[in-house]
Design a protein around this motif. Structure first.
Motif, PDB file in Angstrom:
ATOM      1  N   TYR A 109       0.861  -1.198   0.000  1.00  0.00           N
ATOM      2  CA  TYR A 109       0.000   0.000   0.000  1.00  0.00           C
ATOM      3  C   TYR A 109       0.897   1.249   0.000  1.00  0.00           C
ATOM      4  O   TYR A 109       1.748   1.400   0.883  1.00  0.00           O
ATOM      5  N   PRO A 110       0.723   2.153  -0.977  1.00  0.00           N
ATOM      6  CA  PRO A 110       1.553   3.365  -0.965  1.00  0.00           C
ATOM      7  C   PRO A 110       1.303   4.193   0.308  1.00  0.00           C
ATOM      8  O   PRO A 110       0.166   4.349   0.757  1.00  0.00           O
ATOM      9  N   SER A 111       2.378   4.726   0.870  1.00  0.00           N
ATOM     10  CA  SER A 111       2.254   5.471   2.138  1.00  0.00           C
ATOM     11  C   SER A 111       1.447   6.756   1.968  1.00  0.00           C
ATOM     12  O   SER A 111       0.637   7.118   2.847  1.00  0.00           O
ATOM     13  N   ALA A 112       1.594   7.431   0.815  1.00  0.00           N
ATOM     14  CA  ALA A 112       0.840   8.680   0.602  1.00  0.00           C
ATOM     15  C   ALA A 112      -0.645   8.397   0.536  1.00  0.00           C
ATOM     16  O   ALA A 112      -1.478   9.121   1.101  1.00  0.00           O
ATOM     17  N   ALA A 113      -1.019   7.285  -0.125  1.00  0.00           N
ATOM     18  CA  ALA A 113      -2.429   6.931  -0.215  1.00  0.00           C
ATOM     19  C   ALA A 113      -2.967   6.478   1.126  1.00  0.00           C
ATOM     20  O   ALA A 113      -4.125   6.733   1.475  1.00  0.00           O
ATOM     21  N   ALA A 114      -2.123   5.796   1.902  1.00  0.00           N
ATOM     22  CA  ALA A 114      -2.570   5.354   3.220  1.00  0.00           C
ATOM     23  C   ALA A 114      -2.790   6.542   4.136  1.00  0.00           C
ATOM     24  O   ALA A 114      -3.756   6.575   4.910  1.00  0.00           O
ATOM     25  N   VAL A 171      -6.346  -1.115 -17.173  1.00  0.00           N
ATOM     26  CA  VAL A 171      -7.550  -0.976 -17.988  1.00  0.00           C
ATOM     27  C   VAL A 171      -8.471   0.076 -17.380  1.00  0.00           C
ATOM     28  O   VAL A 171      -9.034   0.925 -18.095  1.00  0.00           O
ATOM     29  N   LYS A 172      -8.607   0.043 -16.068  1.00  0.00           N
ATOM     30  CA  LYS A 172      -9.456   1.021 -15.377  1.00  0.00           C
ATOM     31  C   LYS A 172      -8.720   1.465 -14.120  1.00  0.00           C
ATOM     32  O   LYS A 172      -8.478   0.650 -13.217  1.00  0.00           O
ATOM     33  N   PRO A 173      -8.350   2.743 -14.025  1.00  0.00           N
ATOM     34  CA  PRO A 173      -7.601   3.194 -12.846  1.00  0.00           C
ATOM     35  C   PRO A 173      -8.496   3.266 -11.610  1.00  0.00           C
ATOM     36  O   PRO A 173      -9.720   3.291 -11.704  1.00  0.00           O
ATOM     37  N   ALA A 174      -7.822   3.326 -10.457  1.00  0.00           N
ATOM     38  CA  ALA A 174      -8.557   3.399  -9.183  1.00  0.00           C
ATOM     39  C   ALA A 174      -9.210   4.753  -8.988  1.00  0.00           C
ATOM     40  O   ALA A 174     -10.202   4.887  -8.270  1.00  0.00           O
ATOM     41  N   GLY A 175      -8.673   5.786  -9.606  1.00  0.00           N
ATOM     42  CA  GLY A 175      -9.242   7.130  -9.485  1.00  0.00           C
ATOM     43  C   GLY A 175      -8.413   8.118 -10.276  1.00  0.00           C
ATOM     44  O   GLY A 175      -7.496   7.737 -11.015  1.00  0.00           O
ATOM     45  N   LEU A 176      -8.721   9.424 -10.060  1.00  0.00           N
ATOM     46  CA  LEU A 176      -8.058  10.457 -10.844  1.00  0.00           C
ATOM     47  C   LEU A 176      -6.987  11.215 -10.061  1.00  0.00           C
ATOM     48  O   LEU A 176      -6.187  11.946 -10.657  1.00  0.00           O
ATOM     49  N   SER A 177      -6.940  11.031  -8.765  1.00  0.00           N
ATOM     50  CA  SER A 177      -5.970  11.770  -7.951  1.00  0.00           C
ATOM     51  C   SER A 177      -4.581  11.167  -8.074  1.00  0.00           C
ATOM     52  O   SER A 177      -4.402  10.064  -8.602  1.00  0.00           O
ATOM     53  N   GLN A 200      -5.918   8.200   3.336  1.00  0.00           N
ATOM     54  CA  GLN A 200      -7.083   7.297   3.469  1.00  0.00           C
ATOM     55  C   GLN A 200      -7.760   7.075   2.098  1.00  0.00           C
ATOM     56  O   GLN A 200      -8.988   7.064   1.970  1.00  0.00           O
ATOM     57  N   ILE A 201      -6.936   6.844   1.066  1.00  0.00           N
ATOM     58  CA  ILE A 201      -7.438   6.624  -0.295  1.00  0.00           C
ATOM     59  C   ILE A 201      -7.679   5.133  -0.505  1.00  0.00           C
ATOM     60  O   ILE A 201      -6.797   4.293  -0.249  1.00  0.00           O
ATOM     61  N   GLU A 202      -8.824   4.803  -0.979  1.00  0.00           N
ATOM     62  CA  GLU A 202      -9.159   3.421  -1.356  1.00  0.00           C
ATOM     63  C   GLU A 202      -9.668   3.431  -2.796  1.00  0.00           C
ATOM     64  O   GLU A 202      -9.999   4.479  -3.356  1.00  0.00           O
ATOM     65  N   GLY A 203      -9.739   2.233  -3.409  1.00  0.00           N
ATOM     66  CA  GLY A 203     -10.236   2.147  -4.778  1.00  0.00           C
ATOM     67  C   GLY A 203     -10.029   0.744  -5.383  1.00  0.00           C
ATOM     68  O   GLY A 203      -9.607  -0.192  -4.691  1.00  0.00           O
ATOM     69  N   LYS A 230      -8.080  -1.512  -0.025  1.00  0.00           N
ATOM     70  CA  LYS A 230      -8.946  -1.229   1.136  1.00  0.00           C
ATOM     71  C   LYS A 230      -8.073  -1.139   2.380  1.00  0.00           C
ATOM     72  O   LYS A 230      -7.269  -2.046   2.638  1.00  0.00           O
ATOM     73  N   LEU A 231      -8.227  -0.057   3.107  1.00  0.00           N
ATOM     74  CA  LEU A 231      -7.490   0.113   4.360  1.00  0.00           C
ATOM     75  C   LEU A 231      -8.126  -0.744   5.455  1.00  0.00           C
ATOM     76  O   LEU A 231      -9.325  -0.796   5.605  1.00  0.00           O
ATOM     77  N   GLU A 232      -7.288  -1.371   6.232  1.00  0.00           N
ATOM     78  CA  GLU A 232      -7.790  -2.223   7.319  1.00  0.00           C
ATOM     79  C   GLU A 232      -7.954  -1.418   8.583  1.00  0.00           C
ATOM     80  O   GLU A 232      -7.190  -0.489   8.857  1.00  0.00           O
TER      81      GLU A 232
END
Length: 198
Positions: free
Chosen positions: A118-123, A149-155, A126-129, A196-198
């Motif tokens: 899990y990337p630290s910046a996304a963690a 094929v389909k990204p998790a988001g645009l950020s 609190q980014i999930e996707g 998904k963050l636990e």
């Protein structure tokens, strides 16, 4: 006068004449000359050509043909009724069933072995996707040609999640290859990885 002439009638009887055939005495033949060549022998003349007789064979006259004349049967009585029913259409012929397509199974990536970090910046954010990727897996279970094929988001954090999935599986050998009719084959597949963050 008879007596005065004193002539006597004498009958002269001639003796029988005997005849004999006297053979002519021929002189003996002269002796054959000695030391003379034998007479030449001449070939017998060729037999004269006699053409074969021409035989003319007359064809026998044709046998007389026997013709039989039959009387035409009387015409059948004409009955007027309903017209005959049209013939039934032919039964449709079922087209042969197409051959069954080969049985295929999709490849499966073992994410328990290739778990992305899990990337630290996304963690922190609190980014999930969900990141959907496509890939190709060979018969050994090695993965290549990984694409998002389909990204998790645009950020920026979402793009970090996509890059983490690609780097975790690209070039790695941890999966079950796909099959065609039960035999392992190099196949392509898609998979959705859930962040998904636990």
């Amino acid at each position: 006068m008879v007596s005065g002439l004193a002539r006597k009638v004498v009958d002269v009887i001639k003796a029988p004449i005997e005849t004999k055939i006297i053979e002519e005495v021929q002189p003996p033949p002269p002796p054959p000359p000695e030391n003379l060549p034998p007479p030449p022998k001449f070939a017998p003349p060729p037999p004269s050509f006699v053409p074969p007789p021409e035989v003319v064979v007359n064809n026998p006259p044709p046998a007389p043909a026997i013709t039989v004349t039959r009387e035409a049967p009387p015409p059948a009585p004409v009955t007027i009724g309903p017209p005959p029913a049209p013939p039934a259409p032919p039964a449709p012929v079922a087209a042969p069933a197409p051959p069954a397509p080969p049985a295929r199974t999709s490849p499966v990536i073992d994410f328990n072995t290739l778990r992305p970090e899990y990337p630290s910046a996304a963690a922190r954010a609190q980014i999930e996707g969900e990141t959907t990727i496509s890939y190709t897996m060979d018969v050994r279970g090695c993965i290549r040609d990984v694409q998002v094929v389909k990204p998790a988001g645009l950020s920026r954090e979402h793009r970090a999640l996509d890059r983490a999935v690609v780097s975790a599986v690209d070039g790695k050998c941890a999966g079950k290859p796909g099959t065609v009719d039960g035999k392992p084959q190099t196949t392509t597949g898609t998979v959705v990885y859930v962040w998904k963050l636990e």
